[in-house]
Scaffold this motif. Structure first.
Motif, PDB file in Angstrom:
ATOM      1  N   THR A   1      67.147  66.944  34.191  1.00 41.10           N
ATOM      2  CA  THR A   1      67.699  66.431  32.926  1.00 41.10           C
ATOM      3  C   THR A   1      69.129  65.954  33.093  1.00 41.10           C
ATOM      4  OG1 THR A   1      68.433  68.661  32.322  1.00 41.10           O
ATOM      5  CG2 THR A   1      66.248  67.964  31.576  1.00 41.10           C
ATOM      6  N   LYS A   2      69.642  66.006  34.317  1.00 43.94           N
ATOM      7  CA  LYS A   2      71.033  65.631  34.556  1.00 43.94           C
ATOM      8  C   LYS A   2      71.121  64.251  35.193  1.00 43.94           C
ATOM      9  CE  LYS A   2      72.736  70.388  35.027  1.00 43.94           C
ATOM     10  NZ  LYS A   2      73.486  71.336  35.876  1.00 43.94           N
ATOM     11  N   SER A   3      72.260  63.563  34.909  1.00 43.40           N
ATOM     12  CA  SER A   3      72.503  62.240  35.461  1.00 43.40           C
ATOM     13  C   SER A   3      73.753  62.271  36.313  1.00 43.40           C
ATOM     14  CB  SER A   3      72.688  61.214  34.326  1.00 43.40           C
ATOM     15  OG  SER A   3      71.522  61.144  33.526  1.00 43.40           O
ATOM     16  N   TYR A   4      73.751  61.458  37.376  1.00 45.01           N
ATOM     17  CA  TYR A   4      74.859  61.450  38.327  1.00 45.01           C
ATOM     18  C   TYR A   4      75.197  60.017  38.708  1.00 45.01           C
ATOM     19  CZ  TYR A   4      73.423  66.325  38.928  1.00 45.01           C
ATOM     20  OH  TYR A   4      73.064  67.626  38.715  1.00 45.01           O
ATOM     21  N   VAL A   5      76.438  59.844  39.166  1.00 45.84           N
ATOM     22  CA  VAL A   5      76.849  58.605  39.824  1.00 45.84           C
ATOM     23  C   VAL A   5      77.518  58.997  41.131  1.00 45.84           C
ATOM     24  CG1 VAL A   5      77.184  57.319  37.683  1.00 45.84           C
ATOM     25  CG2 VAL A   5      79.115  58.589  38.652  1.00 45.84           C
TER      26      VAL A   5
ATOM     27  N   MET B   1      80.549  58.258  43.915  1.00 38.70           N
ATOM     28  CA  MET B   1      81.896  57.701  44.009  1.00 38.70           C
ATOM     29  C   MET B   1      82.489  58.094  45.364  1.00 38.70           C
ATOM     30  SD  MET B   1      83.268  58.696  40.151  1.00 38.70           S
ATOM     31  CE  MET B   1      84.722  57.671  40.290  1.00 38.70           C
ATOM     32  N   ARG B   2      83.554  57.459  45.754  1.00 35.34           N
ATOM     33  CA  ARG B   2      84.270  57.844  46.979  1.00 35.34           C
ATOM     34  C   ARG B   2      85.494  58.672  46.601  1.00 35.34           C
ATOM     35  NH1 ARG B   2      82.320  55.235  51.403  1.00 35.34           N
ATOM     36  NH2 ARG B   2      81.121  53.294  51.050  1.00 35.34           N
ATOM     37  N   ASP B   3      85.700  59.747  47.385  1.00 38.46           N
ATOM     38  CA  ASP B   3      86.891  60.559  47.138  1.00 38.46           C
ATOM     39  C   ASP B   3      88.082  59.926  47.841  1.00 38.46           C
ATOM     40  OD1 ASP B   3      86.597  61.093  49.816  1.00 38.46           O
ATOM     41  OD2 ASP B   3      85.770  63.111  49.520  1.00 38.46           O
ATOM     42  N   SER B   4      89.204  60.637  47.834  1.00 37.12           N
ATOM     43  CA  SER B   4      90.432  60.091  48.409  1.00 37.12           C
ATOM     44  C   SER B   4      90.321  59.854  49.902  1.00 37.12           C
ATOM     45  CB  SER B   4      91.608  61.046  48.120  1.00 37.12           C
ATOM     46  OG  SER B   4      91.340  62.349  48.653  1.00 37.12           O
ATOM     47  N   SER B   5      89.343  60.511  50.518  1.00 38.43           N
ATOM     48  CA  SER B   5      89.160  60.340  51.965  1.00 38.43           C
ATOM     49  C   SER B   5      88.126  59.263  52.276  1.00 38.43           C
ATOM     50  CB  SER B   5      88.729  61.676  52.602  1.00 38.43           C
ATOM     51  OG  SER B   5      89.712  62.667  52.389  1.00 38.43           O
ATOM     52  N   GLY B   6      87.523  58.692  51.227  1.00 41.58           N
ATOM     53  CA  GLY B   6      86.533  57.647  51.435  1.00 41.58           C
ATOM     54  C   GLY B   6      85.119  58.171  51.570  1.00 41.58           C
ATOM     55  N   ASN B   7      84.960  59.490  51.413  1.00 39.26           N
ATOM     56  CA  ASN B   7      83.623  60.065  51.504  1.00 39.26           C
ATOM     57  C   ASN B   7      82.888  59.884  50.172  1.00 39.26           C
ATOM     58  OD1 ASN B   7      84.080  61.061  54.149  1.00 39.26           O
ATOM     59  ND2 ASN B   7      85.229  62.809  53.279  1.00 39.26           N
ATOM     60  N   VAL B   8      81.556  59.733  50.276  1.00 41.99           N
ATOM     61  CA  VAL B   8      80.729  59.553  49.091  1.00 41.99           C
ATOM     62  C   VAL B   8      80.457  60.915  48.473  1.00 41.99           C
ATOM     63  CG1 VAL B   8      78.526  58.757  48.186  1.00 41.99           C
ATOM     64  CG2 VAL B   8      79.673  57.468  50.013  1.00 41.99           C
ATOM     65  N   THR B   9      80.781  61.031  47.169  1.00 44.82           N
ATOM     66  CA  THR B   9      80.544  62.272  46.446  1.00 44.82           C
ATOM     67  C   THR B   9      79.705  61.960  45.220  1.00 44.82           C
ATOM     68  OG1 THR B   9      82.543  62.019  45.127  1.00 44.82           O
ATOM     69  CG2 THR B   9      82.744  63.236  47.203  1.00 44.82           C
ATOM     70  N   GLN B  10      79.088  62.968  44.685  1.00 47.89           N
ATOM     71  CA  GLN B  10      78.231  62.816  43.501  1.00 47.89           C
ATOM     72  C   GLN B  10      78.923  63.451  42.313  1.00 47.89           C
ATOM     73  OE1 GLN B  10      73.758  62.797  43.658  1.00 47.89           O
ATOM     74  NE2 GLN B  10      74.077  64.837  42.797  1.00 47.89           N
ATOM     75  N   VAL B  11      79.012  62.678  41.208  1.00 47.79           N
ATOM     76  CA  VAL B  11      79.704  63.141  40.011  1.00 47.79           C
ATOM     77  C   VAL B  11      78.698  63.156  38.856  1.00 47.79           C
ATOM     78  CG1 VAL B  11      81.550  62.686  38.363  1.00 47.79           C
ATOM     79  CG2 VAL B  11      81.880  62.194  40.816  1.00 47.79           C
ATOM     80  N   GLU B  12      78.649  64.283  38.142  1.00 48.31           N
ATOM     81  CA  GLU B  12      77.737  64.379  36.999  1.00 48.31           C
ATOM     82  C   GLU B  12      78.329  63.629  35.806  1.00 48.31           C
ATOM     83  OE1 GLU B  12      75.547  67.706  34.119  1.00 48.31           O
ATOM     84  OE2 GLU B  12      76.727  68.347  35.879  1.00 48.31           O
ATOM     85  N   VAL B  13      77.466  62.908  35.082  1.00 47.45           N
ATOM     86  CA  VAL B  13      77.889  62.164  33.892  1.00 47.45           C
ATOM     87  C   VAL B  13      76.906  62.436  32.770  1.00 47.45           C
ATOM     88  CG1 VAL B  13      79.058  60.330  35.174  1.00 47.45           C
ATOM     89  CG2 VAL B  13      76.616  60.113  34.608  1.00 47.45           C
ATOM     90  N   THR B  14      77.398  62.194  31.571  1.00 43.34           N
ATOM     91  CA  THR B  14      76.522  62.258  30.391  1.00 43.34           C
ATOM     92  C   THR B  14      76.284  60.822  29.905  1.00 43.34           C
ATOM     93  OG1 THR B  14      77.457  64.411  29.780  1.00 43.34           O
ATOM     94  CG2 THR B  14      76.233  63.185  28.073  1.00 43.34           C
ATOM     95  N   THR B  15      75.025  60.441  29.819  1.00 44.20           N
ATOM     96  CA  THR B  15      74.689  59.056  29.446  1.00 44.20           C
ATOM     97  C   THR B  15      74.192  58.986  28.006  1.00 44.20           C
ATOM     98  OG1 THR B  15      72.430  59.273  30.269  1.00 44.20           O
ATOM     99  CG2 THR B  15      74.085  58.468  31.818  1.00 44.20           C
ATOM    100  N   GLY B  16      74.295  57.796  27.458  1.00 46.33           N
ATOM    101  CA  GLY B  16      73.799  57.541  26.108  1.00 46.33           C
ATOM    102  C   GLY B  16      72.715  56.470  26.138  1.00 46.33           C
TER     103      GLY B  16
END
Length: 573
Positions: free
Chosen positions: A525-529, A531-546
């Motif tokens: 039931t969760k949504s993610y995007v 993004m790259r952190d300050s080191s350029g690594n790909v990280t997953q961030v949870e978001v709430t969508t509408g």
């Protein structure tokens, strides 16, 4: 038509959300299995494309899936070649002379004078002539410039025609224009003369009407004077006859007395013994003298009788003549008054309708000129139409689209209503989707629609609702409607059968944060995007969508405007 298998239907024992969830899980399992199988058979590389979180308008709507239907458009050679056979009339000078009649013509024959006021209208612009016709040749294809599957734009060459056939036809059209223009100029010249005639008729009618009463009175007075003159002449002749007859009666009495006296004196003279005594001689002399004088008086009376008898005969002749003259004058008065009244009525009719008559005449002239102008304009229009169909010696495309069939070959003739090519009509690109009855309350003809195509996920095409079918039951016994939308955006990149999501806009747009749907991944039931952190690594961030408009999705929480997120894709070797 819409692929009904793409519809998500409600089932009696499950809610739509449960059904969608089940379908999503099943699809996820299938996709995971596919990925595993694919990874076993090929090497893969993950690639990322950056996209930015935006703040702006998203619309709320009902989204259904469907496929593209592209209509076809036949380009037909619509020019009617039979119109190129000229059938016109040669103008001839038909202007009528001024026949309204001058003031000198008033009095006698007034009826015909006034009638000409009206008949003149119908003789204006009396152009006449004989029809002229000519034959036309065929337009022959020398080269076919397009093929099936070729994309063409307005103005592209479809066929090249044999130059001599085009030249011959165009020369004829130019001759038609020149002839029609010459006819028009003749009509203009003729109409000017007729216009002056109409003006003269108008002025004459006004003048006639102004003096109509005077004309009538003078005519009646002249006829009445003739009667009066005959009556006076008859009366005078009768008076003279009476006078002469009275004088004759008096003279005849005197004549008779004189005759008696002459006879008496003659007897005395003849029976008197003049030689017996002096007394008798004297008496004889006196009597003889009286007898001679009586004879003189008798002769005078006889002469007067003859003169009076002659005068009486003349008076009687005059009476006969004046009686006939009076009868003729009275007859002329009776008929003349009728004619004068008729002339008066016609004069007044022309007077009272002079403006209307003039207006009709002018309108008639204008109509005649308009007819010839139309003939000329038609000739020009045909020539322009020919040039619009044929540029140089080429037939050009009238539409944008992809050629689906080519109708002609080299050597074929182009005739009226010949189909030249058939194209996909990119102005008639539609999608038809099935919509549940419960969602139809927010859909109406002309309503705004957004479409996202699978092939162009980052683009939104605009459309509008153009047709709504009658309700029917689908295979799950749900009441649905087929809703057809027509794309109003540039459809040049779309092809038959291309799939996409149709979103019917159901309420005003809202100002929200949003990001591409392709940047969102979901787990449970969760949504993610990503993004790259300050080191350029790909990280997953949870978001709430509408809500989503089919291409973009609202971000309620977890991101800010301007944040850069990643869209992941797998590239297989």
């Amino acid at each position: 038509m819409t692929d009904k298998k793409l519809r998500r239907k409600k089932k009696p024992l499950f809610s739509r959300k449960v059904l969608i969830g089940a379908v999503c899980i099943a699809l996820a399992v299938i996709l995971a299995a596919a990925v595993v199988m694919n990874s076993l058979n090929s090497s893969e590389e993950v690639a990322y494309r950056e996209t930015t979180v935006e703040y702006g308008s998203l619309v709320v709507g009902i989204t259904e899936s469907g496929s593209v239907e592209i209509g076809t458009q036949d380009q037909v050679f619509e020019m009617d070649l039979s119109e190129l056979v000229r059938a016109s009339t040669s103008s001839s000078s038909g202007s009528s002379s001024s026949s309204g009649g001058g003031m000198d013509s008033m009095g006698g024959g007034g009826s015909s004078d006034v009638s000409s006021v009206f008949s003149q209208i119908f003789s204006m612009s009396g152009s006449s002539g004989s029809s002229s016709t000519s034959t036309i040749g065929d337009l022959t294809v020398a080269q076919v410039a397009v093929s099936v599957g070729q994309e063409v734009s307005v103005g592209d060459t479809l066929y090249v025609l044999e130059e001599d056939t085009v030249t011959e036809l165009r020369e004829q059209l130019e001759e038609n224009v020149e002839a029609a223009l010459a006819d028009l100029e003749l009509v203009y010249a003729d109409q000017e003369s007729s216009r002056l005639s109409a003006e003269y008729t108008y002025q004459s009618s006004i003048l006639y009407g102004t003096y109509a009463q005077i004309e009538y009175d003078n005519t009646v007075k002249s006829l009445q004077d003739a009667v009066t003159e005959a009556e006076e002449g008859l009366a005078e002749a009768q008076e003279l006859l009476t006078e002469y007859e009275e004088e004759l009666a008096s003279i005849q009495l005197a004549y008779e007395q004189a005759q008696l006296l002459v006879d008496t004196l003659e007897y005395r003279v003849e029976n008197n013994d003049k030689w017996e005594g002096s007394y008798n001689a004297y008496n004889y002399a006196v009597t003889f003298q009286q007898w001679k004088e009586a004879q003189t008086y008798l002769a005078d009376y006889e002469s007067e009788v003859e003169s009076l008898t002659e005068k009486i005969e003349q008076a009687q002749s005059s009476i006969t003549s004046y009686t006939q003259q009076l009868a003729n004058a009275q007859s002329s008065l009776a008929t003349g008054m009728l004619t004068a009244k008729e002339t008066y009525d016609l004069r007044m009719l022309a007077y009272n309708t002079a403006q209307e008559t003039y207006d009709i005449a002018i309108a008639y002239l204008e109509d005649a000129a308009a007819d010839q102008e139309e003939t000329y304009e038609n000739a020009v229009e045909i020539l322009e139409s020919f040039d619009s169909y044929i540029s140089g010696n080429e037939i050009l495309s009238d539409y944008n689209g992809v050629v689906t069939s080519v109708a002609l070959e080299v050597g074929d003739n182009v005739t009226t209503n010949t189909t030249l090519v058939t194209l996909y009509d990119l102005d008639e690109v539609t999608m038809t989707v099935a919509v549940d009855e419960e969602d139809m309350t927010d859909i109406e003809l002309g309503g705004a629609v957004n479409i996202s195509f699978t092939a162009y996920p980052d683009d939104i095409y605009q459309a509008e609702v153009t047709e709504i079918s009658d309700a029917y039951y689908d295979s799950s016994s749900n009441v649905v409607y087929d809703v057809t939308v027509t794309i109003t955006s540039d459809a040049s990149g779309l092809f038959q059968g291309m799939t996409g999501d149709v979103t019917f806009v159901t309420k005003e747009s809202e100002e929200v944060l949003y990001v591409s749907n392709r940047a969102i991944t979901r787990s449970g039931t969760k949504s993610y995007v990503k993004m790259r952190d300050s080191s350029g690594n790909v990280t997953q961030v949870e978001v709430t969508t509408g809500f989503s408009d089919g291409v973009y999705v609202e971000i309620i929480d977890g991101l800010s405007e301007g944040d850069v997120v990643l869209i992941e894709s797998v590239v297989s070797d």
